[in-house]
Design an enzyme around this catalytic site. Structure first.
Site, PDB file in Angstrom:
ATOM      1  N   LYS A 129      -0.516  -6.833   2.961  1.00 20.99           N
ATOM      2  CA  LYS A 129      -1.862  -6.297   3.048  1.00 20.99           C
ATOM      3  C   LYS A 129      -2.675  -6.797   1.862  1.00 20.99           C
ATOM      4  O   LYS A 129      -2.062  -7.047   0.818  1.00 20.99           O
ATOM      5  CB  LYS A 129      -1.898  -4.768   3.113  1.00 20.99           C
ATOM      6  CG  LYS A 129      -0.996  -4.005   2.139  1.00 20.99           C
ATOM      7  CD  LYS A 129      -1.103  -4.213   0.660  1.00 20.99           C
ATOM      8  CE  LYS A 129      -2.380  -3.918  -0.057  1.00 20.99           C
ATOM      9  NZ  LYS A 129      -2.297  -4.201  -1.526  1.00 20.99           N
ATOM     10  N   TYR A 166      -5.326   1.420   1.400  1.00 16.19           N
ATOM     11  CA  TYR A 166      -4.339   2.468   1.707  1.00 16.19           C
ATOM     12  C   TYR A 166      -5.029   3.736   2.190  1.00 16.19           C
ATOM     13  O   TYR A 166      -4.507   4.449   3.054  1.00 16.19           O
ATOM     14  CB  TYR A 166      -3.486   2.801   0.476  1.00 16.19           C
ATOM     15  CG  TYR A 166      -2.424   1.776   0.160  1.00 16.19           C
ATOM     16  CD1 TYR A 166      -1.222   1.761   0.854  1.00 16.19           C
ATOM     17  CD2 TYR A 166      -2.608   0.833  -0.845  1.00 16.19           C
ATOM     18  CE1 TYR A 166      -0.240   0.831   0.571  1.00 16.19           C
ATOM     19  CE2 TYR A 166      -1.646  -0.103  -1.143  1.00 16.19           C
ATOM     20  CZ  TYR A 166      -0.447  -0.105  -0.433  1.00 16.19           C
ATOM     21  OH  TYR A 166       0.517  -1.030  -0.709  1.00 16.19           O
TER      22      TYR A 166
END
Ligand code: NDP
Length: 376
Positions: free
Chosen positions: A142, A227
């Protein structure tokens, strides 16, 4: 594996509901082993790790010791001496060592089924596409890429190759996050009313790539705020329809010449749930909380790769829930091994990664325009 005896004891002390949640953890383990009465699967699914930096060295390479299906069969690096040394440490054969220039020859290496891309963000799209063209499955860290357009190109490359693409949202594979999602979806405390997700840390060295816009794609949102975005989406189980964001960055701070420090943003979901989120490169933030009709539940820390904690709050009563601490990276790599072998879409696929990028692009647009931004 970080399951300590203390954790197991705590685990057995847990309440009935906690045990139900813990059973989820053990069924995850049983499934990985091929079922309760099945022999463990063979570790035959080979990975090449691309980029030997701090995440690869500190977490990913050691995680192969905890996998059930996956093994390290290749390394790709700009520094061949480092690749050789690391390869020797982890038993990678010489034929599995590549530079970025020779990377495409990975197509001819039958030991390697998947490539795990652990490069700076701006290189994720290029190496994902090259790996798929070489006929490999891909696990990409990510954020998936720096733009939605790049994410779309990566998804198209996976489809064209008939290979699986997994975006490295490791939390989705570990028991605490899975318990939070189950508590929300099964409405253990009733309907979700609001979500709070805060992710941040105090970033150091101003010269690092994370603080360069062309490489990182942006600041805290791209690296850590993602996140909070992902948590709001997996806890609500919905895709947001609108985002509203405000930025607070000290432009005199040498770290923030090119990218943002703190962004406060709200995501509105179709059900009416609102997620209130913070992303920061200036302060430590590590909490995801669901406020439901009859109580709240939260993880703090929620994005760390170990020592996660889950608490539930009903009025004045606060209860800690104990679950096994597992190796997120090992679970995630084994998940792709299973998805690749069975030709099934992984849990955190390219669409998941792209949808986070849609939110992040909307957050930046809202900061720029000072207005709420609709997400198509
Ligand atoms: P590092 O800078 O420590 O490592 C990146 C590696 O990429 C370098 O060591 C280098 O390896 C290689 N590389 C190739 N080209 C370049 C370049 N132009 N500049 C710098 N490095 C280059 O980064 P991290 O390991 O911290 O992060 C890598 C990725 O992992 C990022 O996308 C980050 O967001 C993600 N991440 C995810 C985490 C998680 O918990 N899921 C935690 C931390 C990071 P070599 O010398 O071998 O070529």
């Amino acid at each position: 594996m970080s399951n300590s005896h203390t954790t197991r004891r705590d685990f057995m002390r847990a309440t009935g509901v906690s045990l139900a949640a813990a059973t989820l953890g053990s069924s995850v383990a049983a499934a990985e082993q091929g079922g309760p009465n099945q022999p463990p699967p063979a570790r035959t699914f080979g990975y090449a790790v691309v980029g030997i930096g701090s995440l690869a060295e500190g977490s990913i390479l050691p995680a192969f010791a905890n996998t059930q299906r996956s093994r390290l069969m290749g390394l790709v690096s700009g520094d061949m001496a480092k690749a050789r040394e690391t390869g020797a440490q982890y038993g990678v054969p010489e034929r599995g060592l590549y530079t970025y220039d020779t990377f495409d020859r990975i197509a001819d290496n039958p030991d390697i089924h998947a490539v795990y891309i652990v490069l700076p963000n701006n290189l994720h799209a290029e190496y994902t596409i090259r790996a798929h063209k070489a006929g490999k499955h891909v696990l990409v860290e990510k954020p998936m890429a720096n733009t939605v357009a790049d994410c779309e190109a990566m998804i198209a490359a996976a489809t064209a190759a008939g290979k699986q693409l997994l975006v490295g949202y490791r939390l989705r594979y570990e028991p605490f996050t899975q318990a939070m999602i189950r508590m929300a979806r099964e409405k253990e405390f009733g309907e979700t009313r609001a979500i709070v997700a805060e992710a941040g840390f105090n970033i150091g060295n101003p010269a690092q790539w994370r603080l360069q816009k062309a490489t990182a794609g942006g600041g805290s949102m791209m690296d850590i705020g993602i996140y909070a975005v992902n948590a709001a989406r997996y806890l609500s189980g919905e895709e947001p329809v609108e985002v509203n964001a405000t930025e607070s960055t000290d432009k005199n701070d040498p770290r923030f010449k090119e990218v943002e420090d703190t962004i406060h943003f709200h995501m509105k979901f179709p059900s009416g749930v609102i997620a209130s989120c913070l992303s920061s490169y200036g302060v430590g933030l590590n909490r995801a909380r669901v406020h439901a009709q009859r109580g709240s539940f939260e993880m703090e820390p929620f994005w760390s790769s170990n020592n996660l904690r889950l608490r539930v709050m009903r009025g004045n009563v606060v209860e800690q829930r104990y679950l096994p601490q597992r190796d997120h990276f090992a679970l995630m790599m084994d998940h792709l091994a299973q998805a690749g072998t069975n030709n099934t879409a992984p849990l955190t696929d390219g669409i998941d990664g792209r949808n986070d990028m849609k939110v992040i692009e909307a957050v930046y647009e809202s900061v720029r325009t000072g207005r709420p931004v609709r997400i198509a």
